[in-house]
Design a protein around this motif. Structure first.
Motif, short mmCIF file in Angstrom:
data_model
loop_
_atom_site.label_atom_id
_atom_site.label_comp_id
_atom_site.label_asym_id
_atom_site.label_seq_id
_atom_site.Cartn_x
_atom_site.Cartn_y
_atom_site.Cartn_z
N UNK A 109 0.81 -1.22 0.00
CA UNK A 109 0.00 0.00 0.00
C UNK A 109 0.84 1.28 0.00
N UNK A 110 2.14 1.17 -0.20
CA UNK A 110 3.01 2.35 -0.25
C UNK A 110 2.99 2.93 -1.66
N UNK A 111 2.42 4.10 -1.80
CA UNK A 111 2.36 4.76 -3.10
C UNK A 111 3.24 6.01 -3.12
N UNK A 115 11.06 3.85 -0.21
CA UNK A 115 10.83 2.45 0.16
C UNK A 115 10.64 2.33 1.66
N UNK A 116 9.93 1.31 2.10
CA UNK A 116 9.73 1.09 3.53
C UNK A 116 10.98 0.55 4.22
#
Length: 160
Positions: A109-111, A115-116
Protein backbone atom coordinates in the motif's frame (compact mmCIF):
# COMPACT_ATOMS: atom_id res chain seq x y z
CA UNK A 1 24.67 -50.14 0.73
CA UNK A 2 27.73 -48.26 -0.44
CA UNK A 3 25.87 -47.05 -3.55
CA UNK A 4 23.01 -45.70 -1.45
CA UNK A 5 25.46 -43.86 0.79
CA UNK A 6 27.24 -42.33 -2.22
CA UNK A 7 23.91 -41.35 -3.84
CA UNK A 8 22.75 -39.61 -0.66
CA UNK A 9 26.07 -37.85 -0.20
CA UNK A 10 26.07 -36.70 -3.84
CA UNK A 11 22.50 -35.41 -3.49
CA UNK A 12 23.42 -33.43 -0.38
CA UNK A 13 26.58 -31.97 -1.92
CA UNK A 14 24.85 -30.75 -5.06
CA UNK A 15 21.63 -29.55 -3.48
CA UNK A 16 21.67 -25.74 -3.49
CA UNK A 17 19.69 -25.52 -0.24
CA UNK A 18 21.31 -28.40 1.64
CA UNK A 19 23.39 -26.15 3.85
CA UNK A 20 21.56 -22.87 3.28
CA UNK A 21 21.41 -20.94 6.48
CA UNK A 22 20.87 -17.32 7.33
CA UNK A 23 21.38 -15.84 10.73
CA UNK A 24 19.50 -12.71 11.78
CA UNK A 25 20.59 -10.22 14.41
CA UNK A 26 17.96 -7.62 15.31
CA UNK A 27 19.01 -4.04 16.12
CA UNK A 28 22.56 -4.67 15.02
CA UNK A 29 25.05 -3.58 12.34
CA UNK A 30 27.06 -6.80 12.48
CA UNK A 31 27.20 -10.38 13.74
CA UNK A 32 26.97 -10.82 17.48
CA UNK A 33 27.48 -14.01 19.44
CA UNK A 34 23.93 -15.39 19.32
CA UNK A 35 21.52 -14.54 16.49
CA UNK A 36 17.93 -13.57 17.27
CA UNK A 37 16.66 -15.86 14.52
CA UNK A 38 17.91 -18.52 12.13
CA UNK A 39 16.51 -19.19 8.67
CA UNK A 40 17.26 -22.75 7.63
CA UNK A 41 15.53 -25.31 5.42
CA UNK A 42 12.59 -22.95 4.76
CA UNK A 43 11.96 -22.53 8.46
CA UNK A 44 12.51 -19.61 10.82
CA UNK A 45 13.55 -20.35 14.36
CA UNK A 46 13.58 -17.55 16.94
CA UNK A 47 16.27 -17.77 19.62
CA UNK A 48 13.69 -18.04 22.41
CA UNK A 49 11.99 -21.05 20.79
CA UNK A 50 12.54 -24.15 22.91
CA UNK A 51 10.05 -26.36 21.09
CA UNK A 52 10.57 -28.83 18.27
CA UNK A 53 8.53 -26.74 15.81
CA UNK A 54 9.76 -23.65 13.95
CA UNK A 55 8.15 -20.26 14.56
CA UNK A 56 7.56 -19.71 10.85
CA UNK A 57 7.45 -21.90 7.76
CA UNK A 58 8.48 -20.49 4.39
CA UNK A 59 6.66 -21.61 1.26
CA UNK A 60 7.58 -20.66 -2.30
CA UNK A 61 4.07 -21.00 -3.67
CA UNK A 62 0.58 -20.40 -2.35
CA UNK A 63 -0.67 -23.79 -1.12
CA UNK A 64 -3.87 -23.27 0.86
CA UNK A 65 -3.85 -26.73 2.50
CA UNK A 66 -0.24 -26.52 3.75
CA UNK A 67 -0.66 -22.93 4.90
CA UNK A 68 -3.89 -23.72 6.75
CA UNK A 69 -2.22 -26.69 8.45
CA UNK A 70 0.75 -24.59 9.58
CA UNK A 71 -1.49 -21.78 10.84
CA UNK A 72 -3.66 -24.27 12.78
CA UNK A 73 -0.43 -25.57 14.39
CA UNK A 74 0.29 -22.02 15.64
CA UNK A 75 3.13 -21.51 13.19
CA UNK A 76 3.52 -18.33 11.21
CA UNK A 77 3.60 -18.64 7.44
CA UNK A 78 5.67 -16.76 4.91
CA UNK A 79 4.99 -17.20 1.20
CA UNK A 80 7.72 -15.73 -0.98
CA UNK A 81 7.39 -15.90 -4.73
CA UNK A 82 8.75 -13.70 -7.55
CA UNK A 83 10.11 -11.09 -5.07
CA UNK A 84 6.68 -10.77 -3.45
CA UNK A 85 5.85 -11.81 0.10
CA UNK A 86 2.69 -12.72 1.97
CA UNK A 87 2.56 -13.05 5.78
CA UNK A 88 0.01 -15.47 7.28
CA UNK A 89 -2.22 -15.37 4.18
CA UNK A 90 -4.02 -18.29 2.55
CA UNK A 91 -4.90 -16.57 -0.71
CA UNK A 92 -2.93 -14.76 -3.36
CA UNK A 93 -4.49 -11.39 -2.63
CA UNK A 94 -2.09 -8.47 -3.15
CA UNK A 95 1.22 -9.26 -1.42
CA UNK A 96 2.20 -7.66 1.87
CA UNK A 97 5.47 -6.38 0.41
CA UNK A 98 7.56 -6.43 -2.76
CA UNK A 99 11.34 -6.50 -3.24
CA UNK A 100 12.39 -4.05 -5.97
CA UNK A 101 15.83 -3.38 -7.46
CA UNK A 102 17.30 -6.22 -5.31
CA UNK A 103 17.46 -4.03 -2.21
CA UNK A 104 14.29 -1.97 -1.72
CA UNK A 105 11.29 -3.31 0.18
CA UNK A 106 7.96 -1.68 -0.55
CA UNK A 107 4.74 -2.41 1.32
CA UNK A 108 1.89 -3.12 -1.07
CA UNK A 109 0.00 0.00 0.00
CA UNK A 110 3.01 2.35 -0.25
CA UNK A 111 2.36 4.76 -3.10
CA UNK A 112 5.05 7.24 -2.05
CA UNK A 113 8.58 7.78 -3.28
CA UNK A 114 10.51 6.19 -0.39
CA UNK A 115 10.83 2.45 0.16
CA UNK A 116 9.73 1.09 3.53
CA UNK A 117 13.08 -0.66 4.01
CA UNK A 118 16.45 -1.08 2.32
CA UNK A 119 18.91 -3.96 2.44
CA UNK A 120 22.44 -2.61 2.11
CA UNK A 121 25.29 -4.56 0.52
CA UNK A 122 26.90 -5.03 3.95
CA UNK A 123 23.91 -7.13 5.06
CA UNK A 124 22.22 -4.47 7.18
CA UNK A 125 18.48 -3.86 6.96
CA UNK A 126 17.23 -0.32 7.49
CA UNK A 127 13.56 0.64 7.87
CA UNK A 128 12.71 4.04 6.42
CA UNK A 129 11.64 5.20 9.90
CA UNK A 130 15.05 4.41 11.43
CA UNK A 131 17.01 7.57 12.27
CA UNK A 132 19.68 5.94 14.45
CA UNK A 133 23.13 4.64 13.53
CA UNK A 134 22.09 1.08 14.42
CA UNK A 135 20.42 -1.01 11.72
CA UNK A 136 17.08 -2.69 12.34
CA UNK A 137 18.74 -6.01 11.53
CA UNK A 138 21.90 -7.62 10.23
CA UNK A 139 21.35 -10.52 7.83
CA UNK A 140 24.12 -13.07 7.54
CA UNK A 141 24.35 -15.81 4.94
CA UNK A 142 24.27 -16.07 1.19
CA UNK A 143 20.61 -15.12 0.62
CA UNK A 144 20.62 -11.61 2.06
CA UNK A 145 18.04 -10.11 -0.31
CA UNK A 146 15.46 -12.87 0.20
CA UNK A 147 16.15 -13.16 3.93
CA UNK A 148 16.10 -9.36 4.24
CA UNK A 149 12.69 -9.26 2.55
CA UNK A 150 11.43 -11.89 4.99
CA UNK A 151 12.81 -10.10 8.06
CA UNK A 152 11.55 -6.70 6.91
CA UNK A 153 8.07 -8.15 6.31
CA UNK A 154 8.07 -9.75 9.77
CA UNK A 155 9.21 -6.53 11.43
CA UNK A 156 6.79 -4.33 9.46
CA UNK A 157 3.90 -6.72 10.15
CA UNK A 158 4.87 -6.69 13.84
CA UNK A 159 5.56 -10.45 13.88
CA UNK A 160 9.15 -9.87 15.11
Amino acid sequence: MKRIYIAILTLILFSSNAFAEGNIWLNSNHKNITPNAVIKNNQIWLSNNHTQAPNFIIFHQMNKNKITQALSNNQGVIVIQNNKIWVNEISSQPPFAILKNNNQIWLQDNHGTVANAIIKSDGTLWLSTNTSSIADAYIGGSHQQQDGLIVAALILSKQL
